[in-house]
Write an enzyme that holds these catalytic residues in place. Structure first.
Site, short mmCIF file in Angstrom:
data_model
loop_
_atom_site.label_atom_id
_atom_site.label_comp_id
_atom_site.label_asym_id
_atom_site.label_seq_id
_atom_site.Cartn_x
_atom_site.Cartn_y
_atom_site.Cartn_z
N LYS A 28 -11.95 -14.51 -17.83
CA LYS A 28 -12.39 -14.56 -19.24
C LYS A 28 -12.28 -13.20 -19.90
O LYS A 28 -11.90 -13.08 -21.06
CB LYS A 28 -13.86 -15.00 -19.31
CG LYS A 28 -14.07 -16.48 -19.30
CD LYS A 28 -15.48 -16.82 -19.79
CE LYS A 28 -16.55 -16.25 -18.90
NZ LYS A 28 -17.16 -17.06 -17.91
N TYR A 65 -20.42 -4.84 -3.89
CA TYR A 65 -19.94 -6.08 -3.26
C TYR A 65 -20.37 -7.32 -4.07
O TYR A 65 -19.78 -8.38 -3.94
CB TYR A 65 -20.49 -6.22 -1.84
CG TYR A 65 -19.88 -5.25 -0.85
CD1 TYR A 65 -18.49 -5.18 -0.68
CD2 TYR A 65 -20.68 -4.42 -0.09
CE1 TYR A 65 -17.93 -4.29 0.22
CE2 TYR A 65 -20.13 -3.53 0.83
CZ TYR A 65 -18.75 -3.47 0.98
OH TYR A 65 -18.20 -2.59 1.88
N ASP A 159 -24.05 -24.25 -15.73
CA ASP A 159 -24.98 -23.47 -14.90
C ASP A 159 -26.36 -23.45 -15.56
O ASP A 159 -26.44 -23.34 -16.78
CB ASP A 159 -24.55 -22.00 -14.81
CG ASP A 159 -23.24 -21.81 -14.06
OD1 ASP A 159 -22.77 -22.79 -13.46
OD2 ASP A 159 -22.71 -20.68 -14.10
N THR A 203 -10.86 -30.11 -16.52
CA THR A 203 -10.97 -29.58 -17.88
C THR A 203 -11.68 -30.58 -18.79
O THR A 203 -12.57 -30.23 -19.56
CB THR A 203 -9.57 -29.24 -18.44
OG1 THR A 203 -9.01 -28.24 -17.61
CG2 THR A 203 -9.64 -28.74 -19.86
N CYS A 393 -17.05 12.28 -8.01
CA CYS A 393 -18.50 12.16 -7.84
C CYS A 393 -18.90 12.40 -6.38
O CYS A 393 -18.85 13.53 -5.93
CB CYS A 393 -18.98 10.84 -8.40
SG CYS A 393 -20.67 10.97 -8.99
N LEU A 394 -19.22 11.37 -5.61
CA LEU A 394 -19.53 11.61 -4.20
C LEU A 394 -18.35 12.31 -3.52
O LEU A 394 -18.55 13.14 -2.62
CB LEU A 394 -19.85 10.29 -3.48
CG LEU A 394 -20.33 10.44 -2.05
CD1 LEU A 394 -21.72 11.04 -1.98
CD2 LEU A 394 -20.31 9.11 -1.31
N HIS A 520 -16.93 10.84 -13.71
CA HIS A 520 -15.99 9.74 -13.43
C HIS A 520 -14.89 9.71 -14.49
O HIS A 520 -15.04 9.04 -15.52
CB HIS A 520 -16.73 8.40 -13.45
CG HIS A 520 -17.69 8.22 -12.33
ND1 HIS A 520 -17.38 7.55 -11.18
CD2 HIS A 520 -18.97 8.63 -12.18
CE1 HIS A 520 -18.42 7.54 -10.36
NE2 HIS A 520 -19.41 8.20 -10.95
N GLU A 522 -12.23 8.12 -14.40
CA GLU A 522 -11.62 6.78 -14.46
C GLU A 522 -12.16 5.90 -15.58
O GLU A 522 -11.48 5.00 -16.06
CB GLU A 522 -11.74 6.07 -13.10
CG GLU A 522 -13.14 5.60 -12.70
CD GLU A 522 -13.98 6.66 -11.99
OE1 GLU A 522 -13.71 7.87 -12.16
OE2 GLU A 522 -14.93 6.28 -11.28
N1 GLN Z 1 -24.55 9.31 -4.46
C1 GLN Z 1 -24.18 10.44 -5.24
C2 GLN Z 1 -25.25 10.81 -6.24
O1 GLN Z 1 -26.08 10.02 -6.58
C3 GLN Z 1 -22.84 10.21 -5.93
C4 GLN Z 1 -22.83 9.07 -6.88
C5 GLN Z 1 -21.45 8.62 -7.28
O2 GLN Z 1 -20.49 8.83 -6.55
N2 GLN Z 1 -21.33 7.93 -8.40
O3 GLN Z 1 -25.27 11.92 -6.72
#
Ligand code: GLN
Length: 547
Positions: A28, A65, A159, A203, A393-394, A520, A522
């Site tokens: 969607k 997940y 639903d 449908t 980030c991490l 981030h 991305e």
């Molecule tokens: N776990 C790490 C933190 O909280 C990095 C978080 C992440 O990668 N978005 O700082």
């Protein structure tokens, strides 16, 4: 990021509701984004909103997940990954208002009840919850910023969870009247190989379920793996009570970026405008989009990037990263093959076998301890072998830990997220975070300024910029106590937030291309504006491959 050429002389905002039938996962979000793209490229200011029927207040507390990646907007909202598609397709920013969950609706109604705003009335699903939903939908329309608001209703009709949304849609259709609000119903037309036939019955049933709630679909978009014949379209139109031209085939595409083109060929935009009584004489201008598709489909070279993460079993967990590689690949006319590598299974015995042959290594974002030693191994390999590296980030935090351990010799260096009592907390919590107990919406979120170090690699990557603004979603930070020692040893803080003094970017002095970012990138890559870090990373990977 700004809208393409827009006209805005429409007196009233028009609404399009997108519902789903038969099964979930029909796409969607992609259909909504594709239609929005077509309307936008005809000059209509369009936005998309997603209503999610679950009780979490936002998807920020969900494990990847469950629903895939959590997408973060400029204003710091933790949202459904479909908002990422909206931004990537439209190149227009979304915000908290573009994603509403049942949890948020109830939270807000209950808060109003506590404040006594319902004046002693019994608070009920109808009208209080449905009114709250209607307000949230009209909030975007009433802002005056949009000609058309597309609202995607999560879940499948029938639903239990979707019922209040469907009722709110029914009321809005009734209140706004024909030509001001319409419903597009997305369904599945399955192929039975034993019978060698496409089947319309599911449908028909799902349209009937919608009817039981008082809603008549205006347009049917039929997901299918095989071409739907005219005969079947006639049958669908007749039995589902829609115009023949309003039966749209949505056949499997090799890339989601083909879908706007396919929808245009099927006439989804024209029939939509007709139903909304809007002029359709301006043909969509998709020249830039088509140019992107051409580059995407005709690469001149190929690179393989290792994506080191712990949620690699589910592609949706790293949706925005994967899409950013598509944008950056097209920009470089290179096919980016992303090889997902589970960080939990990388160790000091097998890392070479697992990582060899990669032209670039990306260490992914994440939370918690699982898989971090594998990520640190991957950073070390990229650093020592001179392979282009991007840590997000991490991933950036792991790069700092790796350097502290293996170059500074602080063998117990860690993040207090993984080891609260480490003797060398090179990544740690800021003071403000130490008293935070609630998990939801309490991280460092949304867009933050970052000043780039003059003459740094990252500044070159960003085209010489001095200031950038990028989106964050994390709790832990680079510990400034170690800054001097790390810099002396060659790991430079090349991006800093001047107000908080937080380190946002690190890079290696003696390495072809090694950058870790606390934010981030991305989330900000779009078809129209591929992200410079991804473009630079892919370019570096190509150079590495050729060398
Ligand atoms: N776990 C790490 C933190 O909280 C990095 C978080 C992440 O990668 N978005 O700082």
């Amino acid at each position: 990021m700004c809208p393409v050429t827009q006209k805005s002389n429409m007196s009233q905002t028009k609404y399009i509701f997108v519902t789903g039938g038969v099964t979930s996962s029909l796409g969607k979000g992609i259909i909504a984004a594709s239609l929005a793209k077509l309307l936008q490229s005809r000059g209509y200011k369009t936005t998309i909103q997603k209503l999610d029927p679950y009780i979490n207040v936002d998807p920020g507390t969900l494990n990847p997940y469950e629903h895939g990646e959590c997408y973060v907007t400029e204003d710091g909202a933790e949202t459904d990954l479909d908002l990422g598609h909206y931004e990537r397709f439209l190149n227009v920013r979304t915000s908290q208002a573009n994603n509403v969950t049942t949890g948020r609706i109830y939270q807000s109604v209950i808060e109003k009840e506590r404040r006594g705003e319902f004046l002693g009335k019994t608070v009920q699903v109808v009208p209080h919850i449905t009114n709250e939903i209607k307000e949230r939908v009209q909030l975007l329309g009433n802002s005056g910023d949009y000609d058309i608001v597309i609202t995607e209703i999560g879940g499948t009709v029938g639903d239990i969870e979707s019922l209040p949304y469907i009722e709110a849609v029914r009321q809005m259709l009734w209140e706004m009247g024909d030509n001001n609000a319409i419903v597009i119903h997305l369904t599945l037309v399955p192929y039975l190989s034993a019978a060698g036939e496409l089947k319309t019955k599911p449908t028909q049933h799902s349209v009937k379920t919608l009817m039981e709630s008082g809603i008549k679909a205006d347009i049917l978009v039929c997901r299918t793996e095989h071409h739907i014949s005219d005969e079947i379209k006639d049958k669908l139109a007749l039995f589902c009570n829609v115009k023949r031209e309003a039966v749209i085939q949505s056949i499997d595409a090799s890339t989601i970026y083909d879908v706007p083109i396919l929808m245009q060929a099927e006439g989804l935009d024209t029939v939509t405008l007709k139903k909304l009584n809007l002029p359709d004489e301006i043909e969509p201008d998709l020249s830039h989009w088509k140019e992107f598709l051409k580059r995407h489909k005709n690469p001149k070279d190929e690179v393989t990037i290792g994506l080191i993460g712990k949620y690699v079993e589910l592609q949706d967990s790293y949706k925005s990263i994967l899409e950013s590689f598509i944008h950056a690949g097209a920009a470089n006319e290179v096919k980016v093959k992303v090889k997902s590598i589970h960080s939990e299974y990388i160790n000091d015995q097998n890392y070479q076998a697992k990582l060899e042959g990669l032209d670039g290594i990306l260490v992914a974002p994440g939370f918690g301890e699982r898989g971090i030693e594998g990520k640190i191994q991957a950073v070390r390999f990229a650093r020592e072998a001179g392979i282009p590296f991007l840590g997000i980030c991490l991933g950036m935090q792991m790069a700092v830990i790796e350097y502290a351990r293996n170059v500074l010799g602080l063998t117990d260096a860690s993040s207090t997220e993984m080891d609260e009592n480490t003797g060398n907390p090179v990544i740690s919590l800021m003071e403000e975070q130490k008293t935070v107990t609630n998990k939801g919406g309490t991280m460092r979120l949304g867009a933050w300024d970052c000043e780039l170090l003059d003459g740094s690699l990252v500044q070159k990557v960003y085209g010489g910029a001095k200031q950038i603004k990028e989106r964050h979603r994390h709790r832990y930070e680079f510990n400034n106590k170690y800054k001097e020692r790390l810099e002396k040893a060659g790991l430079i803080a090349s991006g800093i937030n001047r107000v908080t003094n937080l380190v946002e970017i690190v890079e290696l002095r003696h390495h072809p291309w090694f950058i870790g970012v606390q934010y981030h990138p991305e989330y900000k890559s779009t078809v129209a504006n591929p992200h410079p870090l991804f473009i630079g990373f892919v370019k570096a990977a190509l150079a590495h491959k050729k060398a």
